[in-house]
Structures are given as C-alpha cells and as structure tokens.
Design an enzyme around this catalytic site. Structure first.
Site: not given
Length: 339
Positions: A128, A282, A311
């Site tokens: 991330s 995602d 995600h």
C-alpha cells in the site's frame, strides 16, 4: 520499546516548513554483513507500525533475518515517527505540517546512510503506502536500489485513489462540521465512521458476497464491520490519520525537483529489477494502474496477486496470498542485477 529512534534534528520539508527535532522510528531484523550488501528496506503502510510488517519476515522466508539485514522505518505521522500525536506545539495535532512520500524517503535515505553507512539496497518492498515508498526509492535513488517490490501499492495517488482517501477524510471533517478550527476537538470515537467508509474499499465485492469474513471468525457482516474496520480505526489517533491521508492523497513519485511532475519519466528512470504485485481485485490501488506503471519501467515484471481479498491481499491475513507474495520475493531476490 521494541524499536529505535533516528534523530533527524530540524528538517525542512518539501512544503518549505521546518519541522523541529524530527525523528524516525525504526526496527531492524538480522545482521548487516561486512560488505553491507544484504540490506532490505521495508517501509510501513498507512496506519501501520513496524509490528504489522512482521508477518513477511521470518526464517526460511524471502525476508529471512538469517540472510538479510531488514530495516523497517515507520511512516511519518504513524504515531511512532514524528507525528501529530507526539510533536509538541506549535506543530501538534491539527497543526502538524504536510509531509510527502518524497520527504519520508529522503529521511529514510539519511537513516540508512548516516546510521549504517549503507550504499546499496538489495530490495525495497512494501504494501500500500509502503509500496508507494518503494516506487519512490527506485525513482529517487536509482543507482542505490537494486530491486523493488511494491504490492497493492501504486506509484502515485491516481484520481480515484485520491477520491477514496478523500471520503475517509470527509468522515472526520464532518465530525468537525467541516470547520478546520475545530479539528483539535476530534477524538478516537470520531474514527468509527472512517472505518465504515474504508470497509467498502479494503476488500472486494467477491469477499463480501462469499462471506469470507467468516474465515476470520465473524458470523455476520455487521460483526465484521464493527469488529475489524471500526475497531482498527478507533485505535488510531484522528490527527495522525489526517496527516497520513494528506501524505497518501498527494503521493506522486514525480512531484519533486528531480522530475518536476513528469510522471512517465520518473517511471522510466527506475532502474531496479521490479516485481509489481497488485491485488487482482483491489478497488482503489487497481491492477490497471499498476499495469500502466510497470509497462514504463525498464526492468519490471507485472504479476497480480490472484485474490478476492482486494487491497487486503497484501495485508498478511490470507495464507495463499502470503505465499504468492513470498514466492515472488524469493524469485526477485534470486535474480542477478547483472542480467
């Protein structure tokens, strides 16, 4: 305290603001060898601290502390490094200055060079916002970084990513009635709504449809929303979250004097061997965005994680996803940079 502090002293941020007595919190795993060439840098993601990275570190894994010297620097704003919650006035809470990904990486570079005398990094890896930092390392220090492996992370906040993060920010602004002068009145209770906003983005449609939250021990959707999203966000300081949201929204590896906003040039300048691993489902750091980025990078392999965990395919929760990431990291580390 299970981490160390690197004092940066007074630093001038990209914004031009000077943050006094700034510091980075970091933790190391393993030993630095004599050649100082066994270094892996593993920056933290939005809201995470070094302990959340430890699922990917272990004997027999790609990030093996018996082989590598692994440094996990904590993101500015995360509560351990300089943050709204631990900075004295006049930069405390809502008054904390705006910090960029570029700032974070520049300070991490100081950590590895000044504290350890490191000149080569075998791998920069991250999930991330940790992934964004991996991209930034590759763009800012192309001669130093041999490999990068961002997973579920993009190299800039694409417009949709910006909007998702803006929705999280709006939940806190609403609690302050969109009056910036009242932001210092925010409490952890105000984070409940932020968690619910993020709950719609963290995992995929298929995850919810297939009720995979049951694998985590939650019988109902409501239990999962309150037990995971609400609880995790209510454990965060709202001012730290606002600071990290700003960092995330304005992330862009080309937004600096080196590239002057030329995003494609920044990507082409990343010399590192790269394995780009988006989560295939995602919803806001999308595989399509990563595919665009990988095509411009001269030494990149694009290898999406086949997962319905969205995600959170990169969050270290699902065993199959974890294995996929670890296998790809082993393959990347086995590749010679002289290929």
């Amino acid at each position: 305290m299970d981490y160390e502090i690197f004092n940066l002293d007074d630093v001038t941020l990209q914004s031009g603001v000077t943050l006094p007595s700034a510091f980075l919190a970091y933790k190391t795993y393993g030993q630095l060898n004599k050649q100082k060439d066994n270094v892996i840098l593993y920056p933290t993601a939005f809201g995470d601290q070094h302990v959340q990275n430890e699922w990917l570190i272990g004997s027999g894994m790609a990030l093996d502390p018996e082989k590598y010297f692994i440094i996990v620097p904590n993101l500015l704003g995360n509560g351990l490094s300089s943050s709204p919650s631990n900075t004295p006035p006049p930069f405390d809470r809502a008054h904390f200055p705006q910090v960029t990904i570029y700032d974070n990486v520049k300070f991490q570079h100081r950590l590895v060079t000044e504290t350890f005398g490191i000149q080569k990094i075998a791998l920069v890896v991250g999930w991330s916002m940790g992934g964004i930092q991996a991209f930034q390392w590759g763009a800012s220090y192309p001669e130093m970084v041999e490999r990068i492996a961002p997973f579920a992370g993009v190299s800039k906040s694409w417009p949709h990513t910006f909007v998702v993060l803006d929705g999280m920010k709006a939940a806190l602004m609403a609690a302050a009635r969109f009056d910036s002068s009242k932001l210092n009145q925010l409490t952890s209770a105000d984070m409940r709504a932020v968690g619910r906003v993020y709950g719609g983005w963290g995992v995929s449609h298929a995850f919810y449809r297939e009720k995979l939250y049951r694998e985590l021990g939650f019988e109902s959707l409501e239990d999962f929303i309150s037990g995971v999203w609400e609880d995790s966000f209510m454990n965060m300081d709202p001012h730290n979250v606002l600071a990290m949201l700003w960092t995330g929204q304005h992330a862009d590896i080309s937004a600096n004097p080196t590239y002057n906003g030329d995003f494609d040039k920044a990507l082409r300048s990343i010399k590192a061997l790269a394995c780009i691993m988006p989560g295939s489902t995602d919803l806001f750091c999308t595989a399509e965005d990563n595919e665009y980025e990988a095509k411009l990078m001269p030494n990149a392999v694009y290898n999406p994680i086949p997962s319905v965990w969205g995600h959170f395919a990169g969050r270290g929760i699902n065993r199959i996803d974890n294995q996929f990431i670890d296998d790809n990291l082993k393959h990347l580390l086995a590749r010679s940079t002289n290929e």
